[in-house]
Motif scaffolding. Structure first.
Motif, PDB file in Angstrom:
ATOM      1  N   LYS A 289      29.648  18.007  78.904  1.00 23.18           N
ATOM      2  CA  LYS A 289      30.773  17.145  78.386  1.00 23.18           C
ATOM      3  C   LYS A 289      31.138  17.767  77.435  1.00 23.18           C
ATOM      4  CE  LYS A 289      29.979  13.762  81.240  1.00 23.18           C
ATOM      5  NZ  LYS A 289      31.393  14.134  82.301  1.00 23.18           N
ATOM      6  N   ALA A 290      32.131  17.501  76.658  1.00 21.92           N
ATOM      7  CA  ALA A 290      32.851  18.107  75.170  1.00 21.92           C
ATOM      8  C   ALA A 290      31.985  16.932  74.284  1.00 21.92           C
ATOM      9  CB  ALA A 290      33.972  17.947  74.977  1.00 21.92           C
ATOM     10  N   CYS A 291      31.654  17.874  72.944  1.00 25.16           N
ATOM     11  CA  CYS A 291      30.132  16.917  72.518  1.00 25.16           C
ATOM     12  C   CYS A 291      30.596  16.922  71.181  1.00 25.16           C
ATOM     13  CB  CYS A 291      29.410  17.675  72.762  1.00 25.16           C
ATOM     14  SG  CYS A 291      28.073  17.132  73.917  1.00 25.16           S
ATOM     15  N   VAL A 292      30.401  15.886  70.608  1.00 22.37           N
ATOM     16  CA  VAL A 292      31.140  16.398  68.833  1.00 22.37           C
ATOM     17  C   VAL A 292      29.733  15.079  67.964  1.00 22.37           C
ATOM     18  CG1 VAL A 292      31.935  15.595  67.045  1.00 22.37           C
ATOM     19  CG2 VAL A 292      32.941  15.960  69.057  1.00 22.37           C
ATOM     20  N   VAL A 293      28.984  15.715  67.062  1.00 23.61           N
ATOM     21  CA  VAL A 293      28.050  15.742  65.864  1.00 23.61           C
ATOM     22  C   VAL A 293      28.628  14.945  65.078  1.00 23.61           C
ATOM     23  CG1 VAL A 293      25.784  15.981  65.228  1.00 23.61           C
ATOM     24  CG2 VAL A 293      26.403  16.957  67.559  1.00 23.61           C
ATOM     25  N   ALA A 294      28.492  13.594  65.117  1.00 23.35           N
ATOM     26  CA  ALA A 294      28.811  12.539  63.810  1.00 23.35           C
ATOM     27  C   ALA A 294      27.392  13.017  63.510  1.00 23.35           C
ATOM     28  CB  ALA A 294      29.654  11.542  64.411  1.00 23.35           C
ATOM     29  N   VAL A 295      27.495  12.798  62.024  1.00 28.35           N
ATOM     30  CA  VAL A 295      26.106  12.383  61.222  1.00 28.35           C
ATOM     31  C   VAL A 295      26.279  10.938  60.797  1.00 28.35           C
ATOM     32  CG1 VAL A 295      24.834  13.221  59.245  1.00 28.35           C
ATOM     33  CG2 VAL A 295      26.167  15.101  60.691  1.00 28.35           C
ATOM     34  N   ASN A 296      25.855  10.024  60.599  1.00 29.34           N
ATOM     35  CA  ASN A 296      26.075   8.656  60.152  1.00 29.34           C
ATOM     36  C   ASN A 296      25.275   8.506  59.019  1.00 29.34           C
ATOM     37  OD1 ASN A 296      27.916   5.872  60.547  1.00 29.34           O
ATOM     38  ND2 ASN A 296      26.022   5.141  61.352  1.00 29.34           N
ATOM     39  N   LYS A 297      25.964   7.194  58.109  1.00 28.80           N
ATOM     40  CA  LYS A 297      25.298   7.100  57.612  1.00 28.80           C
ATOM     41  C   LYS A 297      25.579   7.538  55.939  1.00 28.80           C
ATOM     42  CE  LYS A 297      22.482   3.528  59.899  1.00 28.80           C
ATOM     43  NZ  LYS A 297      21.312   4.010  60.527  1.00 28.80           N
ATOM     44  N   TRP A 298      26.336   8.760  56.003  1.00 27.85           N
ATOM     45  CA  TRP A 298      26.496   9.277  54.882  1.00 27.85           C
ATOM     46  C   TRP A 298      26.700   8.885  53.790  1.00 27.85           C
ATOM     47  CZ3 TRP A 298      25.091  14.093  54.700  1.00 27.85           C
ATOM     48  CH2 TRP A 298      25.033  15.290  53.702  1.00 27.85           C
ATOM     49  N   ILE A 345      37.629  14.709  68.711  1.00 27.83           N
ATOM     50  CA  ILE A 345      37.879  14.224  69.690  1.00 27.83           C
ATOM     51  C   ILE A 345      38.952  14.805  71.080  1.00 27.83           C
ATOM     52  CG2 ILE A 345      37.670  12.242  71.405  1.00 27.83           C
ATOM     53  CD1 ILE A 345      35.898  10.759  69.416  1.00 27.83           C
ATOM     54  N   LYS A 346      39.388  14.902  70.607  1.00 25.91           N
ATOM     55  CA  LYS A 346      41.136  14.327  70.860  1.00 25.91           C
ATOM     56  C   LYS A 346      41.166  16.368  71.143  1.00 25.91           C
ATOM     57  CE  LYS A 346      45.712  14.458  70.949  1.00 25.91           C
ATOM     58  NZ  LYS A 346      46.878  14.143  70.600  1.00 25.91           N
ATOM     59  N   TYR A 347      40.255  17.197  70.374  1.00 26.49           N
ATOM     60  CA  TYR A 347      40.717  18.182  70.005  1.00 26.49           C
ATOM     61  C   TYR A 347      38.938  18.973  71.260  1.00 26.49           C
ATOM     62  CZ  TYR A 347      39.964  23.081  68.854  1.00 26.49           C
ATOM     63  OH  TYR A 347      39.918  24.862  67.964  1.00 26.49           O
ATOM     64  N   THR A 348      37.994  18.690  70.859  1.00 25.89           N
ATOM     65  CA  THR A 348      37.316  18.872  71.656  1.00 25.89           C
ATOM     66  C   THR A 348      37.357  18.719  73.638  1.00 25.89           C
ATOM     67  OG1 THR A 348      35.492  16.826  71.703  1.00 25.89           O
ATOM     68  CG2 THR A 348      35.313  18.922  69.755  1.00 25.89           C
ATOM     69  N   ALA A 349      38.065  17.632  73.566  1.00 27.88           N
ATOM     70  CA  ALA A 349      38.905  17.046  74.366  1.00 27.88           C
ATOM     71  C   ALA A 349      40.103  18.536  75.800  1.00 27.88           C
ATOM     72  CB  ALA A 349      39.234  15.446  74.660  1.00 27.88           C
ATOM     73  N   GLU A 350      40.493  18.576  74.738  1.00 29.26           N
ATOM     74  CA  GLU A 350      41.905  19.517  75.315  1.00 29.26           C
ATOM     75  C   GLU A 350      41.145  20.978  75.504  1.00 29.26           C
ATOM     76  OE1 GLU A 350      44.402  19.709  71.599  1.00 29.26           O
ATOM     77  OE2 GLU A 350      45.518  18.236  72.905  1.00 29.26           O
ATOM     78  N   GLN A 351      39.974  21.297  74.724  1.00 31.12           N
ATOM     79  CA  GLN A 351      38.739  22.489  74.678  1.00 31.12           C
ATOM     80  C   GLN A 351      38.412  22.207  76.210  1.00 31.12           C
ATOM     81  OE1 GLN A 351      38.767  24.822  71.485  1.00 31.12           O
ATOM     82  NE2 GLN A 351      40.610  24.496  72.162  1.00 31.12           N
ATOM     83  N   ASN A 352      37.860  21.400  76.408  1.00 37.01           N
ATOM     84  CA  ASN A 352      37.167  21.504  77.517  1.00 37.01           C
ATOM     85  C   ASN A 352      37.957  21.060  78.957  1.00 37.01           C
ATOM     86  OD1 ASN A 352      35.500  18.842  79.617  1.00 37.01           O
ATOM     87  ND2 ASN A 352      34.203  20.526  78.629  1.00 37.01           N
ATOM     88  N   SER A 353      39.685  21.329  78.739  1.00 35.69           N
ATOM     89  CA  SER A 353      40.082  20.724  79.816  1.00 35.69           C
ATOM     90  C   SER A 353      41.201  22.215  79.672  1.00 35.69           C
ATOM     91  CB  SER A 353      40.822  19.807  79.911  1.00 35.69           C
ATOM     92  OG  SER A 353      40.234  18.657  79.637  1.00 35.69           O
ATOM     93  N   GLY A 424      38.905  30.064  71.675  1.00 36.12           N
ATOM     94  CA  GLY A 424      37.771  29.192  70.696  1.00 36.12           C
ATOM     95  C   GLY A 424      37.327  28.445  71.529  1.00 36.12           C
ATOM     96  N   LEU A 425      37.230  27.677  72.786  1.00 40.42           N
ATOM     97  CA  LEU A 425      36.208  26.686  73.181  1.00 40.42           C
ATOM     98  C   LEU A 425      35.339  26.137  71.918  1.00 40.42           C
ATOM     99  CD1 LEU A 425      36.080  29.437  76.480  1.00 40.42           C
ATOM    100  CD2 LEU A 425      37.682  26.880  76.652  1.00 40.42           C
ATOM    101  N   GLU A 426      36.192  25.397  71.471  1.00 38.32           N
ATOM    102  CA  GLU A 426      35.113  25.241  70.363  1.00 38.32           C
ATOM    103  C   GLU A 426      34.786  23.126  70.887  1.00 38.32           C
ATOM    104  OE1 GLU A 426      34.372  22.901  65.825  1.00 38.32           O
ATOM    105  OE2 GLU A 426      36.456  24.250  66.574  1.00 38.32           O
ATOM    106  N   GLY A 427      33.131  23.581  71.006  1.00 38.28           N
ATOM    107  CA  GLY A 427      32.591  22.074  71.313  1.00 38.28           C
ATOM    108  C   GLY A 427      33.027  21.637  72.709  1.00 38.28           C
TER     109      GLY A 427
END
Length: 442
Positions: A289-298, A345-353, A424-427
């Protein structure tokens, strides 16, 4: 899509885990003669006659229990009764019908769920032993003699399961929607993020870990695109999963990952990266799966001009096994950088596809092999003939070589890095399938 659940239940030490492993074709459940052995993963996808389903090994006694065997067995059976579409009730031909078997059978009959009675340890071929007729006394219909060790009889048993499997419900979302699973430890802020995105109290928000029991979908359309956010129960360490509903919360969280196009891995900034975060991320990585790490409570972190970069550097080290993953520092409470999260999210979904033409791939391959010679061993040098991409989600590359044993991991990583630096293929993870000339998979 909603995948049917088939639960494997029965008293301890009748061979449930061995049968589970035989049905899925790999050793996921630890098999011991000791009741109550803890397993890292209790479920897996299975397919029979073209129908897919999730099979769940309910396990034996939980090690932290002070209760008797029957009560623990009943507890496991209740789990299956609650969520399963079909139940495989495993018994033991060598022990015959026990009082515990009768107790479970009564509970299962009251549930109204379809029950397939499997009589295990019928290890010899031919006519089943005469003792099998005793199992008609359970009132569950025809018993199916099986051997979890050898696999005898499992086909007939799965045929019976197949008859009761509900039709898979197709998702109501078209391909324009990006399905996003928000995953992470309990209390990392997943529900708060969903509520902020939705602009309403869509799911319960509480400081009590484990509030969210099920996966819920929130559909969002904005200037960034169309999204389906799947909020999940937090994934805890198995040693802490003691409440019976929690077992299926973990299952549903993993199933949400299976449904998703992109996984947002929520990290609590106040706690930092933990071992459990690595397991959550590792599962998403394994599933491609494409992934993004979201660091919450910043917003709660005391900061100076170097804080974010120092935190990012530490996370890059923590996520060294997923070096491709991007990071975003957010606050689900205030909405800080939520727009940036949408973009990622949109960018990594495109990279995954992403699909790369064979010609472009082989141009990069030619450049890479010229720059760094392929490895050799005892006078034989690796030759990479060509590379092609047969599939996406994740991008998968088939590489044809003269000898697969010469295509070492380090050189494979070098080729991957060259592809990433060019395209590229980031994420997104990438997969390599290495074949010797002639087509044999290795």
């Amino acid at each position: 899509m909603s995948i049917p659940i088939v639960a494997v239940v029965g008293r301890p030490n009748v061979g449930k885990s061995t049968l589970f492993n035989k049905l899925i074709g790999q050793r996921l459940s630890i098999v011991e003669d000791t009741p109550g052995v803890t397993r890292d993963r209790i479920y897996s996808k299975c397919e029979w006659c073209g129908k897919s389903f999730m099979i769940v090994d309910t396990g034996g006694i939980e090690p932290d229990s002070d209760d008797v065997i029957l009560a623990q067995m009943r507890r496991q059976s209740e789990l299956a009764i609650e969520k399963a579409d079909v139940i495989i009730f495993v018994t033991d031909i060598r022990c015959g019908v026990t009082s515990d078997d009768h107790a479970v059978a009564e509970m299962l009959i009251k549930s109204g769920k379809p029950i397939i009675l499997a009589v295990n340890k019928c290890d010899t071929l031919g006519e089943p032993p005469m003792e099998i007729y005793e199992f008609y006394n359970l009132g569950l219909g025809e018993p199916y003699p099986v051997s979890s060790v050898h696999g005898h009889g499992t086909g007939d048993m799965l045929d019976a399961v197949y008859e009761y499997l509900p039709d898979v419900k197709e998702e109501e979302y078209d391909e324009e929607y990006i399905k996003v699973a928000v995953i992470g430890k309990p209390n990392a802020g997943k529900s708060s993020l969903i509520n902020k995105i939705a602009g309403e109290e869509r799911v319960i928000v509480s400081d009590i870990a484990g509030t969210t029991r099920d996966s819920t979908d929130t559909v969002i359309e904005n200037q960034y695109g169309k999204f389906v956010f799947i909020d999940t129960a937090g994934i805890r360490k198995k040693s802490r999963v003691t409440e019976k509903v929690e077992h299926y919360s973990v299952l549903r969280a993993y199933m949400a990952v299976d449904r998703a196009d992109v996984c947002v891995i929520m990290i609590d900034a106040s706690e930092g990266f933990t071992e459990q975060d690595s397991k959550v991320a590792g599962y998403a990585h394994e599933q491609g799966k494409a992934c993004v790490v979201a660091v919450n409570k910043w917003d709660l972190v005391e900061k100076n001009d170097k804080t974010m970069q120092e935190y990012r550097t530490k996370l890059e080290n923590d996520f060294s096994f997923m070096s491709y993953v991007p990071f975003v520092f957010i606050s689900a409470k205030t909405g800080q950088r939520i727009n940036k999260l949408y973009e990622l999210i949109k960018y990594t979904a495109e990279q995954n596809s992403m699909r790369i033409s064979t010609g472009m791939l082989n141009d990069v391959l030619a450049y890479a092999t010229t720059r760094v010679q392929p490895p050799s061993d005892k006078g034989r040098r690796l030759k990479i003939y060509y590379m092609t991409q047969p599939s996406t989600k994740p991008p998968t590359f088939v590489t044809f070589v003269n000898r697969t044993d010469l295509f070492h991991f380090s050189y494979r990583r070098y080729i991957e890095n060259q592809i990433r630096s060019t395209f590229g293929l980031e994420g997104t993870p990438v997969r390599f399938i290495v074949r010797e000339r002639g087509g044999n998979d290795k």
